[in-house]
Design a protein around this motif. Structure first.
Motif, PDB file in Angstrom:
ATOM      1  N   SER A 196     -12.525  -4.462  -7.414  1.00  0.00           N
ATOM      2  CA  SER A 196     -13.036  -3.162  -7.847  1.00  0.00           C
ATOM      3  C   SER A 196     -13.970  -2.523  -6.824  1.00  0.00           C
ATOM      4  O   SER A 196     -14.367  -1.360  -6.973  1.00  0.00           O
ATOM      5  CB  SER A 196     -13.792  -3.322  -9.167  1.00  0.00           C
ATOM      6  N   GLY A 197     -14.352  -3.296  -5.793  1.00  0.00           N
ATOM      7  CA  GLY A 197     -15.329  -2.810  -4.827  1.00  0.00           C
ATOM      8  C   GLY A 197     -16.754  -3.240  -5.142  1.00  0.00           C
ATOM      9  O   GLY A 197     -17.675  -2.949  -4.370  1.00  0.00           O
ATOM     10  N   THR A 198     -16.946  -3.911  -6.268  1.00  0.00           N
ATOM     11  CA  THR A 198     -18.261  -4.421  -6.630  1.00  0.00           C
ATOM     12  C   THR A 198     -18.446  -5.821  -6.039  1.00  0.00           C
ATOM     13  O   THR A 198     -17.541  -6.397  -5.437  1.00  0.00           O
ATOM     14  CB  THR A 198     -18.443  -4.462  -8.151  1.00  0.00           C
ATOM     15  N   VAL A 199     -19.638  -6.360  -6.239  1.00  0.00           N
ATOM     16  CA  VAL A 199     -20.021  -7.628  -5.617  1.00  0.00           C
ATOM     17  C   VAL A 199     -20.770  -8.474  -6.638  1.00  0.00           C
ATOM     18  O   VAL A 199     -21.524  -7.941  -7.466  1.00  0.00           O
ATOM     19  CB  VAL A 199     -20.922  -7.383  -4.385  1.00  0.00           C
ATOM     20  N   MET A 200     -20.584  -9.788  -6.575  1.00  0.00           N
ATOM     21  CA  MET A 200     -21.411 -10.743  -7.297  1.00  0.00           C
ATOM     22  C   MET A 200     -22.163 -11.587  -6.281  1.00  0.00           C
ATOM     23  O   MET A 200     -21.602 -11.997  -5.267  1.00  0.00           O
ATOM     24  CB  MET A 200     -20.563 -11.641  -8.196  1.00  0.00           C
ATOM     25  N   MET A 201     -23.444 -11.835  -6.554  1.00  0.00           N
ATOM     26  CA  MET A 201     -24.248 -12.729  -5.713  1.00  0.00           C
ATOM     27  C   MET A 201     -24.327 -14.082  -6.407  1.00  0.00           C
ATOM     28  O   MET A 201     -24.662 -14.155  -7.590  1.00  0.00           O
ATOM     29  CB  MET A 201     -25.650 -12.154  -5.499  1.00  0.00           C
ATOM     30  N   ILE A 202     -23.991 -15.150  -5.674  1.00  0.00           N
ATOM     31  CA  ILE A 202     -24.067 -16.495  -6.235  1.00  0.00           C
ATOM     32  C   ILE A 202     -25.248 -17.213  -5.602  1.00  0.00           C
ATOM     33  O   ILE A 202     -25.287 -17.451  -4.396  1.00  0.00           O
ATOM     34  CB  ILE A 202     -22.765 -17.294  -6.011  1.00  0.00           C
ATOM     35  N   ASP A 203     -26.230 -17.562  -6.431  1.00  0.00           N
ATOM     36  CA  ASP A 203     -27.527 -18.063  -6.006  1.00  0.00           C
ATOM     37  C   ASP A 203     -28.186 -17.029  -5.086  1.00  0.00           C
ATOM     38  O   ASP A 203     -27.643 -15.953  -4.872  1.00  0.00           O
ATOM     39  CB  ASP A 203     -27.420 -19.468  -5.405  1.00  0.00           C
ATOM     40  N   THR A 256     -23.194  -6.308  -9.209  1.00  0.00           N
ATOM     41  CA  THR A 256     -23.218  -6.200 -10.668  1.00  0.00           C
ATOM     42  C   THR A 256     -23.808  -7.430 -11.351  1.00  0.00           C
ATOM     43  O   THR A 256     -24.292  -7.335 -12.472  1.00  0.00           O
ATOM     44  CB  THR A 256     -21.802  -5.991 -11.208  1.00  0.00           C
ATOM     45  N   ASP A 257     -23.755  -8.581 -10.666  1.00  0.00           N
ATOM     46  CA  ASP A 257     -24.155  -9.838 -11.304  1.00  0.00           C
ATOM     47  C   ASP A 257     -24.785 -10.765 -10.274  1.00  0.00           C
ATOM     48  O   ASP A 257     -24.337 -10.834  -9.129  1.00  0.00           O
ATOM     49  CB  ASP A 257     -22.943 -10.544 -11.927  1.00  0.00           C
ATOM     50  N   VAL A 258     -25.823 -11.477 -10.708  1.00  0.00           N
ATOM     51  CA  VAL A 258     -26.423 -12.552  -9.930  1.00  0.00           C
ATOM     52  C   VAL A 258     -26.197 -13.831 -10.731  1.00  0.00           C
ATOM     53  O   VAL A 258     -26.725 -13.989 -11.839  1.00  0.00           O
ATOM     54  CB  VAL A 258     -27.925 -12.312  -9.682  1.00  0.00           C
ATOM     55  N   LEU A 259     -25.403 -14.732 -10.168  1.00  0.00           N
ATOM     56  CA  LEU A 259     -24.964 -15.934 -10.872  1.00  0.00           C
ATOM     57  C   LEU A 259     -25.744 -17.137 -10.353  1.00  0.00           C
ATOM     58  O   LEU A 259     -25.604 -17.511  -9.184  1.00  0.00           O
ATOM     59  CB  LEU A 259     -23.464 -16.160 -10.649  1.00  0.00           C
ATOM     60  N   LEU A 260     -26.547 -17.730 -11.192  1.00  0.00           N
ATOM     61  CA  LEU A 260     -27.317 -18.906 -10.809  1.00  0.00           C
ATOM     62  C   LEU A 260     -26.541 -20.160 -11.179  1.00  0.00           C
ATOM     63  O   LEU A 260     -26.084 -20.305 -12.313  1.00  0.00           O
ATOM     64  CB  LEU A 260     -28.673 -18.914 -11.510  1.00  0.00           C
ATOM     65  N   THR A 261     -26.412 -21.086 -10.211  1.00  0.00           N
ATOM     66  CA  THR A 261     -25.689 -22.316 -10.496  1.00  0.00           C
ATOM     67  C   THR A 261     -26.550 -23.334 -11.245  1.00  0.00           C
ATOM     68  O   THR A 261     -26.007 -24.155 -11.978  1.00  0.00           O
ATOM     69  CB  THR A 261     -25.174 -22.962  -9.200  1.00  0.00           C
ATOM     70  N   HIS A 262     -27.879 -23.265 -11.066  1.00  0.00           N
ATOM     71  CA  HIS A 262     -28.768 -24.181 -11.795  1.00  0.00           C
ATOM     72  C   HIS A 262     -30.213 -23.839 -11.467  1.00  0.00           C
ATOM     73  O   HIS A 262     -30.504 -22.944 -10.668  1.00  0.00           O
ATOM     74  CB  HIS A 262     -28.451 -25.643 -11.474  1.00  0.00           C
ATOM     75  N   ARG A 263     -31.123 -24.572 -12.058  1.00  0.00           N
ATOM     76  CA  ARG A 263     -32.552 -24.250 -12.035  1.00  0.00           C
ATOM     77  C   ARG A 263     -33.140 -24.254 -10.624  1.00  0.00           C
ATOM     78  O   ARG A 263     -34.025 -23.456 -10.323  1.00  0.00           O
ATOM     79  CB  ARG A 263     -33.334 -25.217 -12.911  1.00  0.00           C
ATOM     80  N   ASP A 264     -32.681 -25.147  -9.748  1.00  0.00           N
ATOM     81  CA  ASP A 264     -33.294 -25.267  -8.427  1.00  0.00           C
ATOM     82  C   ASP A 264     -33.130 -24.005  -7.588  1.00  0.00           C
ATOM     83  O   ASP A 264     -33.855 -23.812  -6.613  1.00  0.00           O
ATOM     84  CB  ASP A 264     -32.672 -26.428  -7.634  1.00  0.00           C
ATOM     85  N   TYR A 283     -24.261 -16.733  -1.601  1.00  0.00           N
ATOM     86  CA  TYR A 283     -23.012 -16.080  -1.223  1.00  0.00           C
ATOM     87  C   TYR A 283     -22.865 -14.727  -1.911  1.00  0.00           C
ATOM     88  O   TYR A 283     -23.441 -14.491  -2.981  1.00  0.00           O
ATOM     89  CB  TYR A 283     -21.816 -16.952  -1.638  1.00  0.00           C
ATOM     90  N   LEU A 284     -22.051 -13.872  -1.300  1.00  0.00           N
ATOM     91  CA  LEU A 284     -21.618 -12.624  -1.910  1.00  0.00           C
ATOM     92  C   LEU A 284     -20.119 -12.716  -2.153  1.00  0.00           C
ATOM     93  O   LEU A 284     -19.350 -12.976  -1.222  1.00  0.00           O
ATOM     94  CB  LEU A 284     -21.921 -11.432  -1.006  1.00  0.00           C
ATOM     95  N   LEU A 285     -19.709 -12.517  -3.401  1.00  0.00           N
ATOM     96  CA  LEU A 285     -18.305 -12.549  -3.797  1.00  0.00           C
ATOM     97  C   LEU A 285     -17.830 -11.115  -3.980  1.00  0.00           C
ATOM     98  O   LEU A 285     -18.326 -10.387  -4.845  1.00  0.00           O
ATOM     99  CB  LEU A 285     -18.148 -13.334  -5.103  1.00  0.00           C
TER     100      LEU A 285
END
Length: 289
Positions: free
Chosen positions: A102-109, A128-136, A96-98
């Motif tokens: 501010s106009g920036t974006v975080m990528m989740i997985d 600005t950030d790539v957020l990993l939920t877990h190892r897989d 996902y893209l959050l």
């Protein structure tokens, strides 16, 4: 079925059925086309399934799918887009893209890696950030983070899957990682599983829980828990009353938008049900999508 078919690479990951459940169904451990689309809206949903499928198994008999019908990144709500283009290297997980105020974006997985896709995601704003939920789901995290010039996040429990992460979440306490965005460690599915909560509206649950079309409720993947189902029950009991959200946005399993009070009620009920579960052998076929 009328020009479309599912090839034998299908891994029964459910991704395509999430986008077009009225057109694509499960049969004998695979997806199959139930019927052709009847209108433009159904045609769009079919193409979303085509371009999300991690094995590219949904195909027209006339040849390759037309990239002009690729809908991704696809808005789910004002603040969230689906990346599509799920990757076999992340077990076909959704990403996902959050979008931030501010106009920036975080990528989740992460979706599958390509520079062309990265450029498409960047069009939504500076990532600005790539957020990993877990190892897989860590497979492409470093490449996307480096391309964007973004910070890569993971929990210390799964750090060996992304040892070059820029930010390491430690312990069990919630951590604010950006304005309106909090990481909640939720060990269970893996030792380092994390849930990301944004704006008391969006819950990126990784593989900790998901919406099941079969039960029409929140569920845990009790037969695909790599670390500890008892630890997941403890995590949910610790966390359920802290979370308020309207959207559940998992890595695997379906998405759902409900009023926050109803989601809170369902999450507390899930916590109670999970407390009664006991370890089971890994069995992907027993998942209740």
């Amino acid at each position: 079925m009328d020009g479309w078919y599912v090839d034998d690479r299908c891994t029964n990951c459910d991704v395509a059925r999430q986008f077009a459940p009225e057109l694509i169904v499960e049969s004998r451990g695979k997806s199959r086309i139930l019927r052709p689309p009847r209108d433009e809206e159904e045609t769009q949903r079919l193409h979303a399934a085509v371009f999300a499928c991690p094995t590219r198994s949904i195909r027209p008999t006339t040849g390759r799918p037309d990239p002009g019908h690729d809908p991704f990144p696809m808005p789910l709500d004002d603040g969230v887009l689906m990346c599509g283009h799920n990757s076999q290297h992340t077990a076909g997980a959704n990403a996902y893209l959050l979008l931030r105020p501010s106009g920036t974006v975080m990528m989740i997985d992460t979706p599958r890696w390509s520079r062309a896709l990265a450029a498409r995601y960047e069009a939504s704003g500076r990532v600005t950030d790539v957020l990993l939920t877990h190892r897989d789901h860590a497979a492409h995290g470093r490449r996307y983070a480096d391309h964007f010039g973004a910070r890569l996040w993971i929990h210390e429990g799964d750090l060996d899957a992304a040892p070059d992460a820029d930010q390491v979440i430690r312990g069990l306490d919630p951590l604010e990682i950006g304005e309106g965005v909090t990481a909640h460690p939720l060990p269970g599915h893996t030792q380092g599983s994390v849930l990301y909560l944004a704006d008391d509206r969006y819950c990126f649950s990784g593989d900790s829980f998901y919406w099941s079309r079969t039960t029409a409720d929140l569920e845990v993947a009790e037969t695909v828990t790599w670390y500890s189902i008892e630890e997941l029950a403890t995590s949910l009991a610790r966390t359920a009353d802290r979370l308020r959200f309207e959207w559940v946005l998992p890595g695997h399993g379906d998405r759902r938008h409900l009023p926050a009070d109803e989601m809170s009620h369902r999450l507390r009920a899930l916590s109670e049900r999970t407390r009664l579960l006991r370890p089971q052998p890994i069995d992907f076929t027993a998942l209740r999508w």
